[in-house]
Design a protein around this motif. Structure first.
Motif, PDB file in Angstrom:
ATOM      1  N   THR A  81      -0.660   9.340   6.702  1.00 10.66           N
ATOM      2  CA  THR A  81      -1.544  10.446   6.970  1.00 10.66           C
ATOM      3  C   THR A  81      -1.180  11.806   6.275  1.00 10.66           C
ATOM      4  N   ARG A  82      -1.976  12.816   6.711  1.00 12.55           N
ATOM      5  CA  ARG A  82      -2.394  13.553   5.425  1.00 12.55           C
ATOM      6  C   ARG A  82      -1.197  14.569   5.401  1.00 12.55           C
ATOM      7  N   ASP A  85       1.921  12.069   0.976  1.00 12.22           N
ATOM      8  CA  ASP A  85       1.301  11.575  -0.119  1.00 12.22           C
ATOM      9  C   ASP A  85       2.220  10.806  -1.224  1.00 12.22           C
ATOM     10  N   HIS A  97      -8.285   7.359  -0.509  1.00  8.25           N
ATOM     11  CA  HIS A  97      -8.547   8.509   0.322  1.00  8.25           C
ATOM     12  C   HIS A  97      -9.340   7.702   1.484  1.00  8.25           C
ATOM     13  N   GLU A 106      -7.092  10.880   9.210  1.00 11.67           N
ATOM     14  CA  GLU A 106      -7.339  10.775   7.790  1.00 11.67           C
ATOM     15  C   GLU A 106      -6.054  10.031   7.022  1.00 11.67           C
ATOM     16  N   HIS A 107      -6.267   9.456   6.028  1.00 14.05           N
ATOM     17  CA  HIS A 107      -5.128   8.792   5.418  1.00 14.05           C
ATOM     18  C   HIS A 107      -5.157   8.385   3.854  1.00 14.05           C
ATOM     19  N   TRP A 108      -4.194   8.152   3.493  1.00 14.00           N
ATOM     20  CA  TRP A 108      -4.103   7.521   2.063  1.00 14.00           C
ATOM     21  C   TRP A 108      -3.667   6.340   2.059  1.00 14.00           C
ATOM     22  N   ASP A 141       3.600  12.918  11.204  1.00 13.79           N
ATOM     23  CA  ASP A 141       2.873  11.851  10.436  1.00 13.79           C
ATOM     24  C   ASP A 141       3.144  10.654  10.807  1.00 13.79           C
ATOM     25  N   SER A 349      -9.797  16.671   9.453  1.00 13.30           N
ATOM     26  CA  SER A 349      -9.896  15.899   8.029  1.00 13.30           C
ATOM     27  C   SER A 349     -10.667  16.517   7.218  1.00 13.30           C
TER      28      SER A 349
END
Length: 408
Positions: A81-82, A85, A97, A106-108, A141, A349
């Motif tokens: 999650t944001r 990274d 992304h 929202e996440h990567w 997170d 987000s």
């Protein structure tokens, strides 16, 4: 060999429903191969991590094992999650992304493809683990790791184009037996030592008796951390708006629920409060009579918020200056302590969260009538009403349908 797309909308709903538990364990479906054998890939080595600080880094000690037939090609997908990274991503991994959808934040995602056989009964690990950095906005997170056979997946709708890593490619290497894991997907919590400042802004209203004035009040997160709400850890915050005495509500904000002379307003963003998120709640009030010193308020409910150390801005006044003379009921103006917007807001987000415009609400009372709602009562807020608001807040989430497509 790519794996077939699956129903990401359905799987996302399952993960979201269980995500608040802090540790989620779901079994991945076995993948069938042409020789009649079936692979059963499992992932291990992932545990919750607590007490991190912004700027820290940590490695993902992922292990992969196969409890079924040989898998000729595998993928390992990790998402964060944001507040986190990926750094130093290998070139056989692709980073994407993805905006929030279906209650997933929202996440990567870093999806790594390994074009090599994974034999039954053997434990593997990447020769160099993925590294994760803790960002300045980290607080609570989630980390998710999934393993599968064939080619990795990407999120088609709402996800940005994936980008290949630039660090040297890595492969899976054999490890001593033991600790091979038992499931194909694991979700864990990653927490950091940080703070976030939830705050409210009131309004200064002015008009004559009979006027209808616009009241805008604001709730914001001033950071530095973003907050992923988790009702099992601490209940989500609600906003209480109390109009000044001597006024009646002609039109309430469409996100707010009447309870006596007070209004409970959920955050527009559901579970997610970005470090720069803010929302404006808009009401129209009729000035019924002049009451000296009449004052309302906007305040946060008193749930435990260990991340919020500044309580001085948890409540703000709504003042009313009633000028001399009568009125025919024409619309009056207002001087608001908010940013004066018409309801735009930024979601957790970084996109639009629908704002707080009162359009679509007819200003009816809580029992469905068309009479104006009084602002002078101070009845207590019941638990049932608060529960109703929490339930209603779920409808604010915008379900975005997505489908999975194979990485080329």
């Amino acid at each position: 060999m790519p794996i077939p797309p699956h129903d990401r909308r359905a799987s996302g709903a399952v993960v979201a429903a269980l995500g608040a538990a802090g540790l989620i364990v779901l079994a991945a479906a076995p993948a069938a191969f042409g020789d009649g054998t079936v692979s059963e890939l499992v992932v291990g080595g992932i545990e919750p991590i607590h007490g991190l600080k912004p700027g820290d880094t940590f490695d993902l000690p992922v292990t992969v094992a196969n409890k079924g037939g040989t898998a000729e090609k595998v993928w390992v997908s990790s998402w964060v999650t944001r507040g986190l990274d990926f750094v130093d991503v290998p070139s056989n991994c692709r980073v994407q992304h993805v905006e929030s959808y279906d209650e997933l934040p929202e996440h990567w995602t870093a999806a790594c493809a390994f074009d090599q056989a994974v034999e039954p009964g053997v434990v593997y690990t990447p020769e160099k683990p993925l590294r994760v950095k803790v960002l300045d906005r980290a607080y609570r997170d989630r980390l998710r790791v999934e393993v599968g056979a064939g080619g990795a997946q990407r999120d088609d709708e709402g996800g940005d184009p994936s980008v290949a890593g630039t660090a040297p490619a890595v492969k899976l290497v054999e490890q001593p037996a033991g600790g091979e894991g038992s499931v194909g997907l694991v979700n864990v919590s990653i927490t950091s030592v940080n703070t976030a400042d939830y705050q409210v802004t009131g309004a200064a209203l002015r008009g004559r008796v009979g006027d209808t004035v616009t009241m805008k009040v604001k709730f914001a997160n001033a950071g530095p951390a973003w907050v992923l709400e988790d009702d099992e850890v601490e209940p989500g915050v609600q906003i209480i708006v109390t109009p000044p005495a001597g006024t009646s509500v002609v039109k309430r904000d469409h996100d707010c629920h009447a309870e006596g002379g007070k209004y409970l307003c959920p955050p527009h963003f559901g579970m997610n409060m970005a470090e720069d998120a803010q929302m404006v709640y808009t009401f129209k009030l009729k000035i019924d009579k002049r009451i000296a010193g009449a004052k309302g308020s906007i305040a946060l409910t008193t749930q435990l918020r260990p991340f919020d150390h500044n309580k001085a801005n948890d409540k703000a006044d709504i003042t009313l200056d009633v000028t001399d003379g009568g009125s025919t009921g024409s619309t009056g103006g207002s001087a608001s302590g908010s940013n004066g917007s018409t309801g735009g807001s930024t979601d957790g987000s970084g996109g639009s969260a629908g704002g707080s415009s009162s359009t679509g609400d007819d200003g009816t009372t809580s029992n469905g009538g068309n009479l104006a709602e009084t602002g002078s009562s101070t009845l207590p807020i019941t638990g049932a009403a608060a529960a109703a608001v929490v339930t209603g807040a779920g409808t604010l989430l915008i379900a975005r349908r997505r489908r999975a497509r194979n990485l080329s």
